[in-house]
Design a protein around this motif. Structure first.
Motif, PDB file in Angstrom:
ATOM      1  N   LEU A  83      -6.511  -4.521   0.428  1.00  0.00           N
ATOM      2  CA  LEU A  83      -6.373  -4.991  -0.950  1.00  0.00           C
ATOM      3  C   LEU A  83      -7.109  -4.060  -1.910  1.00  0.00           C
ATOM      4  CD1 LEU A  83      -4.886  -7.409  -2.091  1.00  0.00           C
ATOM      5  CD2 LEU A  83      -7.047  -8.626  -2.201  1.00  0.00           C
ATOM      6  N   GLY A  84      -8.253  -3.534  -1.465  1.00  0.00           N
ATOM      7  CA  GLY A  84      -9.003  -2.578  -2.283  1.00  0.00           C
ATOM      8  C   GLY A  84      -8.167  -1.349  -2.578  1.00  0.00           C
ATOM      9  N   ILE A  85      -7.463  -0.864  -1.559  1.00  0.00           N
ATOM     10  CA  ILE A  85      -6.598   0.301  -1.739  1.00  0.00           C
ATOM     11  C   ILE A  85      -5.487  -0.025  -2.733  1.00  0.00           C
ATOM     12  CG2 ILE A  85      -4.917   1.781  -0.559  1.00  0.00           C
ATOM     13  CD1 ILE A  85      -6.736   1.527   1.960  1.00  0.00           C
ATOM     14  N   ILE A  86      -4.886  -1.210  -2.556  1.00  0.00           N
ATOM     15  CA  ILE A  86      -3.795  -1.628  -3.448  1.00  0.00           C
ATOM     16  C   ILE A  86      -4.281  -1.684  -4.896  1.00  0.00           C
ATOM     17  CG2 ILE A  86      -2.321  -3.594  -4.064  1.00  0.00           C
ATOM     18  CD1 ILE A  86      -2.146  -4.167  -1.007  1.00  0.00           C
ATOM     19  N   VAL A  87      -5.416  -2.346  -5.098  1.00  0.00           N
ATOM     20  CA  VAL A  87      -5.933  -2.529  -6.460  1.00  0.00           C
ATOM     21  C   VAL A  87      -6.311  -1.193  -7.090  1.00  0.00           C
ATOM     22  CG1 VAL A  87      -7.840  -3.507  -7.797  1.00  0.00           C
ATOM     23  CG2 VAL A  87      -6.692  -4.899  -6.081  1.00  0.00           C
ATOM     24  N   MET A  88      -6.942  -0.328  -6.293  1.00  0.00           N
ATOM     25  CA  MET A  88      -7.374   0.966  -6.826  1.00  0.00           C
ATOM     26  C   MET A  88      -6.163   1.819  -7.205  1.00  0.00           C
ATOM     27  SD  MET A  88     -10.385   1.991  -7.392  1.00  0.00           S
ATOM     28  CE  MET A  88     -10.415   3.224  -8.650  1.00  0.00           C
ATOM     29  N   LEU A  89      -5.136   1.826  -6.357  1.00  0.00           N
ATOM     30  CA  LEU A  89      -3.921   2.582  -6.673  1.00  0.00           C
ATOM     31  C   LEU A  89      -3.269   2.032  -7.938  1.00  0.00           C
ATOM     32  CD1 LEU A  89      -2.384   3.056  -3.113  1.00  0.00           C
ATOM     33  CD2 LEU A  89      -3.151   4.888  -4.628  1.00  0.00           C
ATOM     34  N   LEU A  90      -3.278   0.717  -8.051  1.00  0.00           N
ATOM     35  CA  LEU A  90      -2.706   0.059  -9.226  1.00  0.00           C
ATOM     36  C   LEU A  90      -3.472   0.470 -10.481  1.00  0.00           C
ATOM     37  CD1 LEU A  90      -0.356  -1.982  -9.236  1.00  0.00           C
ATOM     38  CD2 LEU A  90      -2.060  -3.790  -9.488  1.00  0.00           C
ATOM     39  N   MET A 137       0.824  -1.200   0.000  1.00  0.00           N
ATOM     40  CA  MET A 137       0.000   0.000   0.000  1.00  0.00           C
ATOM     41  C   MET A 137       0.865   1.259   0.000  1.00  0.00           C
ATOM     42  SD  MET A 137      -3.181  -0.768   2.523  1.00  0.00           S
ATOM     43  CE  MET A 137      -2.705   0.454   3.674  1.00  0.00           C
ATOM     44  N   THR A 138       1.845   1.277   0.893  1.00  0.00           N
ATOM     45  CA  THR A 138       2.709   2.453   1.011  1.00  0.00           C
ATOM     46  C   THR A 138       3.493   2.677  -0.280  1.00  0.00           C
ATOM     47  OG1 THR A 138       2.986   1.681   3.271  1.00  0.00           O
ATOM     48  CG2 THR A 138       4.281   3.593   2.615  1.00  0.00           C
ATOM     49  N   LEU A 139       4.090   1.592  -0.788  1.00  0.00           N
ATOM     50  CA  LEU A 139       4.892   1.724  -2.007  1.00  0.00           C
ATOM     51  C   LEU A 139       4.045   2.231  -3.168  1.00  0.00           C
ATOM     52  CD1 LEU A 139       7.229  -1.422  -1.912  1.00  0.00           C
ATOM     53  CD2 LEU A 139       7.803   0.988  -1.453  1.00  0.00           C
ATOM     54  N   GLY A 150     -15.674  -3.564  -6.317  1.00  0.00           N
ATOM     55  CA  GLY A 150     -16.479  -4.079  -5.212  1.00  0.00           C
ATOM     56  C   GLY A 150     -16.738  -5.564  -5.296  1.00  0.00           C
ATOM     57  N   ILE A 151     -16.870  -6.085  -6.505  1.00  0.00           N
ATOM     58  CA  ILE A 151     -17.123  -7.527  -6.645  1.00  0.00           C
ATOM     59  C   ILE A 151     -15.811  -8.309  -6.558  1.00  0.00           C
ATOM     60  CG2 ILE A 151     -17.996  -9.328  -8.184  1.00  0.00           C
ATOM     61  CD1 ILE A 151     -19.882  -7.308  -9.366  1.00  0.00           C
ATOM     62  N   ALA A 152     -14.788  -7.823  -7.260  1.00  0.00           N
ATOM     63  CA  ALA A 152     -13.570  -8.628  -7.420  1.00  0.00           C
ATOM     64  C   ALA A 152     -12.693  -8.666  -6.172  1.00  0.00           C
ATOM     65  CB  ALA A 152     -12.774  -8.110  -8.619  1.00  0.00           C
ATOM     66  N   VAL A 153     -12.537  -7.520  -5.499  1.00  0.00           N
ATOM     67  CA  VAL A 153     -11.557  -7.456  -4.411  1.00  0.00           C
ATOM     68  C   VAL A 153     -11.867  -8.415  -3.243  1.00  0.00           C
ATOM     69  CG1 VAL A 153     -10.524  -5.972  -2.657  1.00  0.00           C
ATOM     70  CG2 VAL A 153     -10.672  -5.195  -5.021  1.00  0.00           C
ATOM     71  N   PRO A 154     -13.128  -8.500  -2.768  1.00  0.00           N
ATOM     72  CA  PRO A 154     -13.383  -9.456  -1.669  1.00  0.00           C
ATOM     73  C   PRO A 154     -13.009 -10.892  -2.046  1.00  0.00           C
ATOM     74  CG  PRO A 154     -15.248  -7.983  -1.926  1.00  0.00           C
ATOM     75  CD  PRO A 154     -14.335  -7.714  -3.073  1.00  0.00           C
ATOM     76  N   HIS A 155     -13.239 -11.256  -3.317  1.00  0.00           N
ATOM     77  CA  HIS A 155     -12.848 -12.605  -3.754  1.00  0.00           C
ATOM     78  C   HIS A 155     -11.337 -12.776  -3.710  1.00  0.00           C
ATOM     79  CE1 HIS A 155     -16.771 -13.978  -4.881  1.00  0.00           C
ATOM     80  NE2 HIS A 155     -16.992 -12.911  -5.615  1.00  0.00           N
ATOM     81  N   PHE A 196      -9.644  -4.639 -15.685  1.00  0.00           N
ATOM     82  CA  PHE A 196      -8.898  -5.408 -14.702  1.00  0.00           C
ATOM     83  C   PHE A 196      -9.830  -6.375 -13.964  1.00  0.00           C
ATOM     84  CE2 PHE A 196      -7.859  -5.848 -10.252  1.00  0.00           C
ATOM     85  CZ  PHE A 196      -6.558  -6.315 -10.304  1.00  0.00           C
ATOM     86  N   GLY A 197     -11.013  -5.865 -13.630  1.00  0.00           N
ATOM     87  CA  GLY A 197     -11.935  -6.644 -12.792  1.00  0.00           C
ATOM     88  C   GLY A 197     -12.575  -7.810 -13.507  1.00  0.00           C
ATOM     89  N   ALA A 198     -12.976  -7.617 -14.752  1.00  0.00           N
ATOM     90  CA  ALA A 198     -13.670  -8.685 -15.462  1.00  0.00           C
ATOM     91  C   ALA A 198     -12.823  -9.952 -15.584  1.00  0.00           C
ATOM     92  CB  ALA A 198     -14.141  -8.191 -16.826  1.00  0.00           C
ATOM     93  N   PRO A 199     -11.560  -9.829 -16.064  1.00  0.00           N
ATOM     94  CA  PRO A 199     -10.741 -11.049 -16.135  1.00  0.00           C
ATOM     95  C   PRO A 199     -10.534 -11.675 -14.757  1.00  0.00           C
ATOM     96  CG  PRO A 199      -9.678  -9.250 -17.308  1.00  0.00           C
ATOM     97  CD  PRO A 199     -10.823  -8.666 -16.566  1.00  0.00           C
ATOM     98  N   MET A 200     -10.459 -10.820 -13.761  1.00  0.00           N
ATOM     99  CA  MET A 200     -10.283 -11.296 -12.394  1.00  0.00           C
ATOM    100  C   MET A 200     -11.464 -12.191 -11.981  1.00  0.00           C
ATOM    101  SD  MET A 200      -8.422 -11.008  -9.698  1.00  0.00           S
ATOM    102  CE  MET A 200      -8.840 -12.161  -8.403  1.00  0.00           C
ATOM    103  N   VAL A 201     -12.679 -11.709 -12.233  1.00  0.00           N
ATOM    104  CA  VAL A 201     -13.866 -12.477 -11.861  1.00  0.00           C
ATOM    105  C   VAL A 201     -13.938 -13.767 -12.679  1.00  0.00           C
ATOM    106  CG1 VAL A 201     -16.381 -12.476 -11.812  1.00  0.00           C
ATOM    107  CG2 VAL A 201     -15.122 -10.461 -11.056  1.00  0.00           C
ATOM    108  N   ILE A 202     -13.609 -13.655 -13.984  1.00  0.00           N
ATOM    109  CA  ILE A 202     -13.621 -14.850 -14.831  1.00  0.00           C
ATOM    110  C   ILE A 202     -12.619 -15.879 -14.304  1.00  0.00           C
ATOM    111  CG2 ILE A 202     -13.069 -15.738 -17.133  1.00  0.00           C
ATOM    112  CD1 ILE A 202     -14.112 -13.007 -18.211  1.00  0.00           C
TER     113      ILE A 202
END
Lengths: 353, 342
Positions: free
Chosen positions: A303-310, A24-26, A277-282, A333-339
């Protein structure tokens, strides 16, 4: 057996205390470092630390543009992810997200009314060019609050959470239809203005707005933390939860209120931002290999913070002048993640929540 | 007197249960006067739809009674808060929604819910209670398994362990064995009986599995449509003819001798059976299965199990005819395909 137990616990602890905070910090630093103007890393640290630099404009860039944007990304990532987790657990459904209650649709309708109804309500609203950011935010908030109010009233009446889910989805369709009608009667400038809002943006917020946005999101996150115990009880179903002393109706109301507060304010301030919202909890469940909210709540937020910053870092296309719509990036990013989640797990129901 | 009442954890007085919709009431069971004692396994028996679940939901405070009173440890149920009730009654239901990635131990730990603080952190005492629940239900070996990998029978044991960890005087189970096979059903029921005896809890199980209930329950509560619930020790209820009376059905009757229900046949053909021990018993079973009435008196149809050599043979004589069979299967096949009238 004890060794196995402590091994699982240690790895969760490792993620929560070392891996996630460091990442997160990095990423936060990296996010501020990157941009259309090249500011050396050393210089950036100096600006952040002591507010001094060789170029006065750099201080301005960092404090007035990059820092607010990174902060917004942090708030949006945390808020949307935790809302997704709350909805998935409440509805016991892996596909639930922060927007299933129709809150975003409400915000969209508010914004659409503001942007496009000026044609219909000529004279009553300022003309397009003069619509300020605050007006958009207020319109979004009003729309989201209206839907929230209806959902809360409905949730007091209905017994089953599933009914609530269906009602929320139907709200989405209804407001979508209203927005379509508005679009039909609007000219192309208005439609474009609305369309740009739907792209989502993390960069639009100034400190003036953040002063409001930060406390709202932080209080939502605190509420979510207070809910982690009943959320665990809800994992085995509402009947069991009730038998263990959970006031299911009250908890449900709290969950809805928290989600609405987070998802509603985020949509009002930054536009709709999909999939996080859907992908990160998974992702959090898979990484921790646990569905226990004692760890999952914190992990999902981080993880939400990490993904959003990314996503934001990708969206600003390092080295270029362009910033891609954040909503498109999170979906890409999210769609392939959910798939990947759906295909990777033999039984989604088992891996979920 | 005071000593006696302290054994009673639940008492209902003129209770009527059912559903309210608006101003209209639908009564499902009424005139319910029951007492539930500590250390007993009680089976609530009844056909599907007779109101077993409704009664259990009312007792456990999920729905409110239409009329009458429920006392838990002498206190009226409506005066007990939901949180306090969670320490008095624990529940196990028919099926559980799959909770996802959760270890068995974590699920059992959920039972400590009424005792933990806002964050759900577990104290040393909580851990001790969880360990005890795991070992009483013999599932310590899978404490670290993911619940998603468990079979239905294992899952139900985990849910029972969770209820034990809740540390209540009373455990209510609504058809906990409905989806399980015979072995698992027996295992769960024996486990419950052992728990009732060892932990001195009152365990109330609803089931429609009479057979298992007869062989495990300390007490039966028989629910039938339109009648007050009959209670008693299983053997008493059988010898008093209550079972046969309450579960009277045109297709089945209760057989006092075997403790089982047997099919009724319209035309009963009598057969005189001569034989000994298990051969007699199971031949008789087979004959009754296809509608014969077995007697010990002379009848036109006579079956003799010849024990003079091994393997045994079944010799059937009817009027002048005589047939020999090598097994019960052959005999039954013959009897079913030939109409041998008196």
């Amino acid at each position: 057996m004890n060794a196995l137990q402590s091994k699982g616990k240690t790895s969760i602890f490792w993620y929560l205390v070392v891996v996630f905070p460091v990442a997160m910090t990095l990423l936060f630093m990296f996010n501020i470092y990157l941009g259309s103007v090249d500011i050396p890393f050393q210089e950036m640290l100096r600006i952040l630390g002591r507010r001094e630099s060789v170029h006065e404009s750099w201080i301005n860039i960092i404090f007035e543009f990059r820092l607010p944007k990174a902060t917004t990304a942090v708030l949006v990532g945390a808020g949307l992810s935790i809302s997704g987790l709350l909805m998935q657990t409440l509805f016991n459904n892996p596909l639930a997200g922060p927007f299933v209650l129709g809150i975003t649709s409400g915000a969209s309708l508010g914004v659409a009314l503001l942007v496009m109804a000026s044609y219909l309500l000529a004279g009553m609203l300022p003309v397009l060019g003069e619509i300020g950011h605050w007006a958009l935010i207020i319109a979004g908030c009003l729309g989201a609050s209206l839907v929230l109010l209806i959902i809360l009233l409905v949730s007091i009446r209905v017994k089953s959470s599933m009914t609530l889910l269906i009602i929320g989805l139907l709200f989405g369709s209804t407001t979508g239809a209203l927005v379509s009608i508005l679009q039909f009667f609007s000219d192309k400038d208005e439609i474009q203005a609305y369309l740009i809002w739907t792209f989502g943006s993390l960069g639009g917020l100034t400190w003036d707005e953040l002063v409001v946005f930060i406390p709202v999101v932080v209080s939502g996150l605190i509420l979510a933390f207070l809910l982690k115990k009943p959320l665990n009880a809800l994992l085995i179903g509402e009947s069991y939860a009730q038998s263990m002393g959970v006031n299911v109706k009250k908890v449900r109301l709290m969950i809805i209120l928290t989600t609405s507060l987070l998802a509603g304010s985020i949509t009002a301030f930054c536009g709709p931002i999909a999939f996080i919202g859907i992908a990160v909890p998974h992702m959090a469940r898979i990484i921790l290999n646990s569905g226990n909210h004692r760890y999952l709540t914190l992990a999902t937020i981080m993880l939400g913070i990490i993904v959003m910053l990314l996503c934001d870092t990708i969206a600003q296309l390092p080295g270029s002048q362009y910033i891609l719509p954040i909503n498109a990036i999170t979906s890409l990013f999210g769609a392939p993640m959910v798939i990947w989640i759906v295909l990777g797990k033999k039984d989604v129901r088992n891996s979920f929540a | 007197m005071t000593h006696e009442t302290s054994h009673i954890v639940l008492e209902t007085v003129n209770l009527a249960v059912g559903y309210r919709s608006g101003s209209s009431k639908k009564t499902i069971l009424d005139r319910i006067n029951l007492k539930l004692e500590r250390g007993n396994l009680v089976c609530l028996l009844g056909e599907n739809g007779v109101g077993k679940s409704t009664l259990l939901k009312t007792i456990s405070g999920v729905i409110s009674p239409l009329s009458g009173d429920i006392f838990i440890d002498g206190t009226p149920l409506y005066r007990i808060s939901q949180k306090a009730l969670a320490k008095k009654i624990s529940l196990v239901l028919t099926g559980t929604q799959k909770p996802g990635i959760l270890k068995v131990r974590e699920l059992v730990a959920l039972g400590r819910y009424p005792y933990t603080g806002w964050g759900g952190g577990l104290s040393a005492d909580d851990h001790k209670k969880i360990d005890r629940a795991l070992s009483l239900t013999n599932i310590d070996y899978m404490a670290e398994e993911n619940v998603a990998t468990l079979s239905d029978g294992q899952m139900q044991k985990v849910m029972i362990a969770r209820a034990l960890a809740q540390d209540s005087d009373m455990m209510i189970l609504d058809e906990p064995t409905a989806f399980l096979d015979v072995n698992n059903r027996l295992e769960i029921m024996h486990l419950l009986k052992m728990l009732a005896w060892e932990t001195k809890k009152a365990i109330l199980v609803s089931t429609h599995d009479l057979d298992t209930a007869f062989h495990t329950a300390d007490q039966l509560w028989l629910a039938t449509c339109c009648l007050p619930i009959t209670t008693g020790c299983p053997e008493d209820l059988i010898v008093q003819g209550e079972i046969a009376h309450l579960f009277d059905h045109e297709a089945f009757t209760f057989d006092h001798w075997s403790g089982r229900f047997k099919a009724n046949f319209k035309s009963v053909k009598r057969i005189f059976l001569v034989g000994e021990d298990k051969y007699h018993l199971w031949t008789r079973n087979g004959l009754e299965r296809i509608g014969f009435k077995v007697t010990n008196e002379e009848a036109p149809l006579k079956l003799t199990i010849l024990s003079d050599r091994n393997p045994r043979r079944w010799s059937l004589s009817f009027k002048e005819e005589c047939h020999d069979f090598n097994g019960i299967g052959d005999l039954i096949r013959f009897l079913r395909s030939h109409t041998l009238s008196d």
